[in-house]
Write a protein that holds these residues in place. Structure first.
Motif, short mmCIF file in Angstrom:
data_model
loop_
_atom_site.label_atom_id
_atom_site.label_comp_id
_atom_site.label_asym_id
_atom_site.label_seq_id
_atom_site.Cartn_x
_atom_site.Cartn_y
_atom_site.Cartn_z
N THR A 1 0.83 -1.21 0.00
CA THR A 1 0.00 0.00 0.00
C THR A 1 0.87 1.26 0.00
O THR A 1 0.64 2.17 -0.80
CB THR A 1 -0.95 0.00 1.21
OG1 THR A 1 -1.65 -1.24 1.20
CG2 THR A 1 -1.96 1.12 1.11
N GLN B 1 -6.24 -15.36 8.98
CA GLN B 1 -6.70 -14.16 8.27
C GLN B 1 -6.17 -14.17 6.85
O GLN B 1 -4.96 -14.17 6.63
CB GLN B 1 -6.23 -12.91 9.00
CG GLN B 1 -6.99 -11.68 8.51
CD GLN B 1 -6.42 -10.39 9.04
OE1 GLN B 1 -6.21 -10.26 10.23
NE2 GLN B 1 -6.16 -9.45 8.17
N ILE B 2 -7.08 -14.17 5.88
CA ILE B 2 -6.64 -14.26 4.49
C ILE B 2 -6.80 -12.95 3.73
O ILE B 2 -6.38 -12.84 2.58
CB ILE B 2 -7.36 -15.40 3.73
CG1 ILE B 2 -8.87 -15.26 3.85
CG2 ILE B 2 -6.90 -16.77 4.22
CD1 ILE B 2 -9.63 -16.19 2.91
N LEU B 3 -7.43 -11.97 4.38
CA LEU B 3 -7.56 -10.65 3.72
C LEU B 3 -7.66 -9.59 4.79
O LEU B 3 -8.25 -9.81 5.85
CB LEU B 3 -8.82 -10.64 2.85
CG LEU B 3 -9.23 -9.31 2.18
CD1 LEU B 3 -9.95 -9.56 0.86
CD2 LEU B 3 -10.12 -8.46 3.08
N GLY C 1 -9.04 -1.66 4.19
CA GLY C 1 -9.91 -0.60 4.68
C GLY C 1 -9.63 0.71 3.97
O GLY C 1 -8.85 0.77 3.02
N GLY D 1 -8.57 0.03 0.09
CA GLY D 1 -8.03 -1.14 -0.58
C GLY D 1 -7.86 -2.28 0.40
O GLY D 1 -8.25 -2.18 1.57
N PHE D 2 -7.25 -3.34 -0.11
CA PHE D 2 -7.07 -4.53 0.73
C PHE D 2 -5.98 -5.39 0.11
O PHE D 2 -5.60 -5.17 -1.05
CB PHE D 2 -8.37 -5.34 0.80
CG PHE D 2 -8.84 -5.80 -0.55
CD1 PHE D 2 -8.35 -6.97 -1.12
CD2 PHE D 2 -9.74 -5.03 -1.27
CE1 PHE D 2 -8.75 -7.37 -2.38
CE2 PHE D 2 -10.14 -5.43 -2.55
CZ PHE D 2 -9.65 -6.58 -3.10
N ARG E 1 -1.84 -18.09 2.12
CA ARG E 1 -2.83 -18.65 3.05
C ARG E 1 -4.05 -19.17 2.29
O ARG E 1 -4.63 -20.18 2.67
CB ARG E 1 -3.26 -17.59 4.06
CG ARG E 1 -2.12 -17.24 4.99
CD ARG E 1 -2.55 -16.34 6.10
NE ARG E 1 -1.37 -15.93 6.85
CZ ARG E 1 -1.35 -14.99 7.78
NH1 ARG E 1 -2.48 -14.36 8.08
NH2 ARG E 1 -0.24 -14.70 8.41
P1 HAM Z 1 -2.08 -6.99 6.31
O1 HAM Z 1 -3.30 -7.36 7.09
O2 HAM Z 1 -0.84 -6.68 7.06
O3 HAM Z 1 -2.51 -5.74 5.43
O4 HAM Z 1 -1.75 -8.13 5.27
C1 HAM Z 1 -2.74 -8.60 4.37
C2 HAM Z 1 -2.75 -10.10 4.35
O5 HAM Z 1 -1.44 -10.61 4.02
C3 HAM Z 1 -3.06 -10.75 5.69
O6 HAM Z 1 -4.45 -10.80 5.89
C4 HAM Z 1 -2.47 -12.13 5.51
O7 HAM Z 1 -3.37 -12.98 4.82
C5 HAM Z 1 -1.28 -11.89 4.62
N1 HAM Z 1 -0.04 -11.94 5.40
C6 HAM Z 1 0.45 -11.01 6.24
N2 HAM Z 1 1.61 -11.42 6.78
C7 HAM Z 1 1.86 -12.65 6.30
C8 HAM Z 1 2.92 -13.61 6.48
N3 HAM Z 1 3.96 -13.37 7.25
N4 HAM Z 1 2.83 -14.79 5.80
C9 HAM Z 1 1.78 -15.04 4.98
N5 HAM Z 1 0.78 -14.17 4.77
C10 HAM Z 1 0.80 -13.00 5.41
C11 HAM Z 1 -1.69 -5.11 4.54
O8 HAM Z 1 -0.62 -5.54 4.17
C12 HAM Z 1 -2.30 -3.85 3.94
N6 HAM Z 1 -1.33 -3.29 2.99
C13 HAM Z 1 -3.61 -4.17 3.27
C14 HAM Z 1 -4.22 -2.98 2.60
C15 HAM Z 1 -4.23 -2.72 1.28
N7 HAM Z 1 -4.86 -2.00 3.20
C16 HAM Z 1 -5.25 -1.11 2.31
N8 HAM Z 1 -4.86 -1.53 1.12
#
Ligand code: HAM
Length: 411
Positions: free
Chosen positions: A79, A275-277, A280, A297-298, A304
């Motif tokens: 992001t 958590q797969i997504l 906000g 966005g998300f 996962r």
């Molecule tokens: P986040 O919740 O930190 O959000 O990561 C999004 C997704 O990435 C998580 O729900 C999870 O499924 C996956 N994820 C995070 N860390 C790991 C890991 N170490 N291994 C595998 N999967 C992982 C963001 O990154 C924000 N940039 C989302 C966003 C986009 N908000 C606004 N726009």
């Protein structure tokens, strides 16, 4: 024997084909909503990530100094990079922008099932639209993309104004602590912390808010708040679109990062890291030197999703193996080229063994064997063996191509 770094994975061809198949479903769904792909560098100036999240985030990142003494970080998410790119491109882009990305991210975390140090995100950012419709679109798109993958999930949607209205009178550090307990779903920790501060009332209100299952119930806890109408609109659009979700006003995702609607999706069969997504509405552009720009966005945790999907069948390809004698070799190369031109996966024998040995090798994974000896080479024919039925015939090259193109062997 050397091993791969901790928290990383290798992917064999079967797994890569499955990953590409699911990735294609996500791309196709994003395309249908008008989202177009962007790409940013794998590493960025460290400051890009510390500006909003603070120095604490350095613990969770791969940070290094390059030979020019610059502090850089492997991107932990996209992001901030995408918004940096948006600001760099300046005013030339026509808003709103609908962008998506599929890229690897790096976090220095303790690895476990579903938690890696290198992982892939499929994300979308809707930049420059400030409306309930935009926030609803982000949620609807997220839901649509997850549905496209075939994963079973529970979608939870909240709005930060609800939680904020309860904690607005506290100092930032207290707000941060509360958010941490909420993020970890640690109710006991939260209760102890608030008891210590003599804020039992707040504890009761927070619990009531977390348990509210409708906006009306949540607003009963918070009392009237300025955003109530906009929040109501977001939820009524989700209802109208038939999105399956539950309201969760307890989602505290980065209270200091997000500004409005927040949402998270959880897969049913993943254990702790389910958590797969996450996503906000947020504002970042002004921090990077641009105009204040509402965005939402998300990001989907692609790895996962793949774990949650389990052993799904990969894509089916018809495979032809070409067995040949020494005299048939040059013609066999041309036959293989013709089959590849027709889009058929075609592999030439490389062993130079007898035809019998070549055939048993081919039979292990192919649907058809093409046998080319001296006679076939002279007559420009192909001996075609259907490896499922065992049927074998010698036919002109073009006939063989047509048969394999349409030939479903059922293997
Ligand atoms: P986040 O919740 O930190 O959000 O990561 C999004 C997704 O990435 C998580 O729900 C999870 O499924 C996956 N994820 C995070 N860390 C790991 C890991 N170490 N291994 C595998 N999967 C992982 C963001 O990154 C924000 N940039 C989302 C966003 C986009 N908000 C606004 N726009």
């Amino acid at each position: 024997m050397l091993q791969k770094p901790r928290g990383t994975r290798d992917f064999l061809p079967d797994e890569m084909e499955r990953r590409r198949m699911v990735e294609a479903r996500l791309r196709e769904a994003a395309r249908r909503w008008g989202y177009r792909e962007v790409c940013t560098p794998e590493f960025e100036e460290l400051e890009l990530f510390t500006l909003r999240s603070g120095e604490g985030i350095i613990q969770e990142m791969y940070v290094f100094e390059d030979k020019g003494g610059r502090s850089l970080a492997l991107r932990p998410e996209l992001t901030a990079p995408v918004l940096r790119m948006y600001v760099n491109e300046g005013k030339t882009l026509k808003k709103p922008l609908r962008w998506f990305y599929f890229a690897d991210c790096f976090r220095y975390e303790r690895p476990q099932k579903g938690r890696y140090r290198q992982f892939w995100q499929f994300g979308a950012e809707l930049i420059g639209a400030d409306s309930a419709t935009a926030e609803a679109e982000a949620v609807m798109l997220g839901s649509d993309l997850l549905n496209a993958t075939g994963v079973k999930f529970d979608l939870q949607v909240g709005h930060l104004s609800l939680m904020r209205s309860l904690v607005a009178h506290l100092v930032p550090d207290e707000q941060r602590r509360i958010r941490m307990y909420l993020d970890k779903k640690d109710r006991t920790g939260l209760a102890e912390y608030l008891d210590g501060l003599g804020m039992r009332d707040l504890e009761e209100s927070l619990v009531a808010l977390i348990e509210a299952r409708s906006l009306e119930e949540a607003l009963e806890v918070t009392g009237p708040i300025p955003d109530a109408r906009k929040i109501g609109e977001v939820f009524s659009m989700l209802d109208a679109a038939g999105v399956s979700y539950t309201l969760n006003a307890g989602i505290a995702r980065g209270l200091d990062y997000y500004t409005g609607t927040v949402f998270e999706a959880f897969a049913e069969n993943l254990g702790a890291e389910n958590q797969i997504l996450g996503g906000g509405a947020y504002r970042l552009a002004h921090l990077f030197g641009g105009e204040d720009t509402p965005s939402c966005g998300f990001a989907i945790g692609f790895d996962r999703v793949m774990v949650a999907l389990g052993e799904i069948p990969g894509p089916r390809h018809t495979v032809a193996g070409v067995a040949h004698t020494a005299e048939g070799r040059d013609y066999a190369i041309r036959v293989a080229a013709r089959f590849r031109d027709a889009g058929i996966r075609t592999e030439l024998d490389l062993s130079g063994k007898g035809i019998g040995a070549q055939l048993s090798n081919i039979a292990r994974h192919a649907d058809f064997a093409l046998i080319i000896g001296e006679k076939e080479a002279e007559q420009k024919m192909v001996t075609l063996k259907n490896l499922a039925s065992g049927e074998q015939k010698t036919v002109p090259l073009e006939t063989a191509v047509r048969e394999v193109e349409t030939g479903v062997t059922g293997r």
